[in-house]
Design a protein around this motif. Structure first.
Motif, mmCIF file in Angstrom:
data_model
loop_
_atom_site.group_PDB
_atom_site.id
_atom_site.type_symbol
_atom_site.label_atom_id
_atom_site.label_comp_id
_atom_site.label_asym_id
_atom_site.label_seq_id
_atom_site.Cartn_x
_atom_site.Cartn_y
_atom_site.Cartn_z
ATOM 1 N N ARG A 17 -1.100 10.641 -0.834
ATOM 2 C CA ARG A 17 -2.221 9.751 -0.613
ATOM 3 C C ARG A 17 -3.040 10.094 0.634
ATOM 4 O O ARG A 17 -2.550 10.671 1.580
ATOM 5 N N SER A 19 -6.877 8.097 2.409
ATOM 6 C CA SER A 19 -7.886 7.068 2.130
ATOM 7 C C SER A 19 -9.051 7.656 1.349
ATOM 8 O O SER A 19 -9.516 8.759 1.659
ATOM 9 N N ARG A 21 -12.944 6.701 0.076
ATOM 10 C CA ARG A 21 -14.057 5.754 0.240
ATOM 11 C C ARG A 21 -15.163 5.995 -0.783
ATOM 12 O O ARG A 21 -16.057 5.196 -0.929
ATOM 13 N N TRP A 101 -7.360 1.016 2.665
ATOM 14 C CA TRP A 101 -7.187 -0.247 3.393
ATOM 15 C C TRP A 101 -8.490 -0.538 4.122
ATOM 16 O O TRP A 101 -9.087 0.358 4.726
ATOM 17 N N GLY A 103 -10.133 -3.234 6.950
ATOM 18 C CA GLY A 103 -10.110 -4.394 7.835
ATOM 19 C C GLY A 103 -11.523 -4.878 8.092
ATOM 20 O O GLY A 103 -11.770 -6.069 8.301
ATOM 21 N N ALA A 104 -12.463 -3.930 8.062
ATOM 22 C CA ALA A 104 -13.854 -4.270 8.367
ATOM 23 C C ALA A 104 -14.790 -4.056 7.178
ATOM 24 O O ALA A 104 -15.927 -4.502 7.212
ATOM 25 N N GLY A 105 -14.305 -3.399 6.151
ATOM 26 C CA GLY A 105 -15.200 -2.983 5.072
ATOM 27 C C GLY A 105 -15.409 -3.991 3.968
ATOM 28 O O GLY A 105 -15.665 -3.615 2.829
ATOM 29 N N ARG A 141 -1.542 13.334 11.752
ATOM 30 C CA ARG A 141 -0.559 12.415 12.313
ATOM 31 C C ARG A 141 0.093 13.010 13.554
ATOM 32 O O ARG A 141 0.092 14.232 13.726
ATOM 33 N N PRO A 173 -0.577 5.188 6.758
ATOM 34 C CA PRO A 173 -1.948 4.990 7.248
ATOM 35 C C PRO A 173 -1.985 3.825 8.236
ATOM 36 O O PRO A 173 -1.141 2.928 8.171
ATOM 37 N N SER A 174 -2.938 3.863 9.135
ATOM 38 C CA SER A 174 -3.078 2.768 10.107
ATOM 39 C C SER A 174 -4.543 2.632 10.482
ATOM 40 O O SER A 174 -5.314 3.584 10.331
ATOM 41 N N ALA A 175 -4.919 1.456 10.960
ATOM 42 C CA ALA A 175 -6.319 1.212 11.332
ATOM 43 C C ALA A 175 -6.725 2.231 12.396
ATOM 44 O O ALA A 175 -6.005 2.428 13.388
ATOM 45 N N ASN A 177 -6.435 5.167 12.418
ATOM 46 C CA ASN A 177 -5.371 6.186 12.526
ATOM 47 C C ASN A 177 -4.699 6.160 13.897
ATOM 48 O O ASN A 177 -4.291 7.193 14.426
ATOM 49 N N ASP A 206 -0.157 -2.631 10.532
ATOM 50 C CA ASP A 206 0.130 -1.189 10.482
ATOM 51 C C ASP A 206 1.636 -0.950 10.511
ATOM 52 O O ASP A 206 2.159 -0.083 9.802
HETATM 53 C C1 LIG Z 1 -5.038 -2.083 8.563
HETATM 54 C C2 LIG Z 1 -6.042 -0.998 8.253
HETATM 55 C C3 LIG Z 1 -7.401 -1.252 8.322
HETATM 56 C C4 LIG Z 1 -8.330 -0.252 7.989
HETATM 57 N N1 LIG Z 1 -9.664 -0.551 7.999
HETATM 58 C C5 LIG Z 1 -10.558 0.388 7.623
HETATM 59 C C6 LIG Z 1 -11.953 0.055 7.532
HETATM 60 O O1 LIG Z 1 -12.364 -1.077 7.798
HETATM 61 N N2 LIG Z 1 -12.809 1.030 7.146
HETATM 62 C C7 LIG Z 1 -12.380 2.299 6.815
HETATM 63 O O2 LIG Z 1 -13.203 3.144 6.459
HETATM 64 N N3 LIG Z 1 -11.055 2.641 6.877
HETATM 65 C C8 LIG Z 1 -10.141 1.720 7.262
HETATM 66 N N4 LIG Z 1 -8.802 2.029 7.288
HETATM 67 C C9 LIG Z 1 -8.342 3.378 6.890
HETATM 68 C C10 LIG Z 1 -7.876 4.212 8.094
HETATM 69 O O3 LIG Z 1 -8.983 4.635 8.828
HETATM 70 C C11 LIG Z 1 -7.037 5.397 7.601
HETATM 71 O O4 LIG Z 1 -5.906 4.925 6.941
HETATM 72 C C12 LIG Z 1 -6.593 6.300 8.720
HETATM 73 O O5 LIG Z 1 -7.700 6.903 9.350
HETATM 74 C C13 LIG Z 1 -5.636 7.405 8.255
HETATM 75 O O6 LIG Z 1 -6.252 8.216 7.273
HETATM 76 P P1 LIG Z 1 -5.632 8.374 5.822
HETATM 77 O O7 LIG Z 1 -5.472 6.986 5.258
HETATM 78 O O8 LIG Z 1 -6.639 9.177 5.055
HETATM 79 O O9 LIG Z 1 -4.302 9.056 5.933
HETATM 80 C C14 LIG Z 1 -7.872 1.054 7.627
HETATM 81 C C15 LIG Z 1 -6.491 1.304 7.571
HETATM 82 C C16 LIG Z 1 -5.584 0.297 7.865
HETATM 83 C C17 LIG Z 1 -4.127 0.589 7.740
#
Ligand SMILES: Cc1cc2nc3c(=O)[nH]c(=O)nc-3n(C[C@H](O)[C@H](O)[C@H](O)COP(=O)(O)O)c2cc1C
Length: 238
Positions: A17, A19, A21, A101, A103-105, A141, A173-175, A177, A206
């Motif tokens: 996996r 993220s 978009r 994930w 949080g803001a989108g 990471r 994954p984390s907010a 990263n 996270d």
């Molecule tokens: C709790 C949480 C909130 C997140 N909020 C956003 C967001 O609002 N917008 C966005 O584009 N990505 C968001 N992400 C995605 C993270 O940016 C992304 O998981 C991180 O950069 C690691 O990249 P990867 O998921 O591709 O491994 C969020 C991830 C988490 C876990």
């Protein structure tokens, strides 16, 4: 708490996996049905996971209007939101779908209306879900040694489940990263603990995501995780 029937296929999903978009479309009916079944299994212990199709996502997400909302009863540990939500993410990944994930989108007002949010409930995150071509797996990471103070070899000497748990948690994954966790691996447990980061709002959520990954890693090594609250986080025994 944090009890869940883990699927074997979630292990491979963690190693696939990232993220997404930009999607090529919304999941189809059969996919939505399968995710809906899992949402019901994830909805307990103060968490409700619900799928929606329609407005709610901001336009940083393109190509799908399907998303899952994680509703938490106030007082529920935020870690549980991450734990249950990431299970949905891994299941969707296993189905070949992309997720992110958010949080803001998303538009909080629309989400609140959609879920008919009660005064004793809150929503911190939603998860967009859609069809896509999964990008190549290349997670950025922290190095394993930086993460837990031990090499992969030293982790392996502790035990297969400890090593699998740490390597899996590392991929969570984390907010932003931020990877806001410190991992302590020992003979009798693996702890996922807080560490100081700039942006703390989602750190417990996270942590819950990392806990689900750790549990899936240990499960792959034939162990079942049991979590205990400790100072600054949670410890898994398996
Ligand atoms: C709790 C949480 C909130 C997140 N909020 C956003 C967001 O609002 N917008 C966005 O584009 N990505 C968001 N992400 C995605 C993270 O940016 C992304 O998981 C991180 O950069 C690691 O990249 P990867 O998921 O591709 O491994 C969020 C991830 C988490 C876990």
């Amino acid at each position: 708490m944090f009890e869940l029937n883990l699927e074997k296929s979630w292990y491979d999903a963690m190693y696939k996996r990232s993220s997404v978009r930009k999607y090529t479309g919304a999941p189809d009916k059969a996919q939505l049905d399968r995710l809906g079944v899992l949402c019901r299994k994830l909805s307990w212990q103060g968490i409700t996971v619900r799928m929606f199709k329609g407005p709610g996502l901001k336009n940083m997400v393109k190509g799908t209007d399907v998303y899952a909302v994680i509703v938490a009863r106030k007082g529920t540990p935020m870690e549980l939101e991450g734990f249950m939500g990431e299970a949905l993410v891994l299941e969707a990944t296993d189905m070949g779908l992309g997720t992110c994930w958010l949080g803001a989108g998303f538009y909080p007002e629309i989400i609140r209306r959609n879920v008919n949010l009660q005064s004793d409930e809150e929503v911190h995150c939603v998860i967009s879900i859609g069809k896509c071509t999964l990008p190549p797996f290349a997670p950025k990471r922290k190095d394993v040694v930086k993460l837990c103070g031990q090499t992969e070899e030293a982790l392996g000497a502790l035990g297969a489940w400890q090593k699998e748990a740490v390597l899996a948690a590392r991929l969570a994954p984390s907010a932003l990263n931020q990877q806001p966790w410190k991992i302590v691996a020992e003979k009798n447990g693996v702890s996922i603990l807080e560490t100081s980061v700039l942006y703390k709002k989602y750190a417990p959520l996270d942590r819950g995501i990392a806990m689900l990954h750790a549990a899936v890693g240990a499960h792959h090594a034939g162990r079942q995780a049991v979590w205990k609250k400790v100072d600054g986080g949670y410890q898994m025994r398996a």
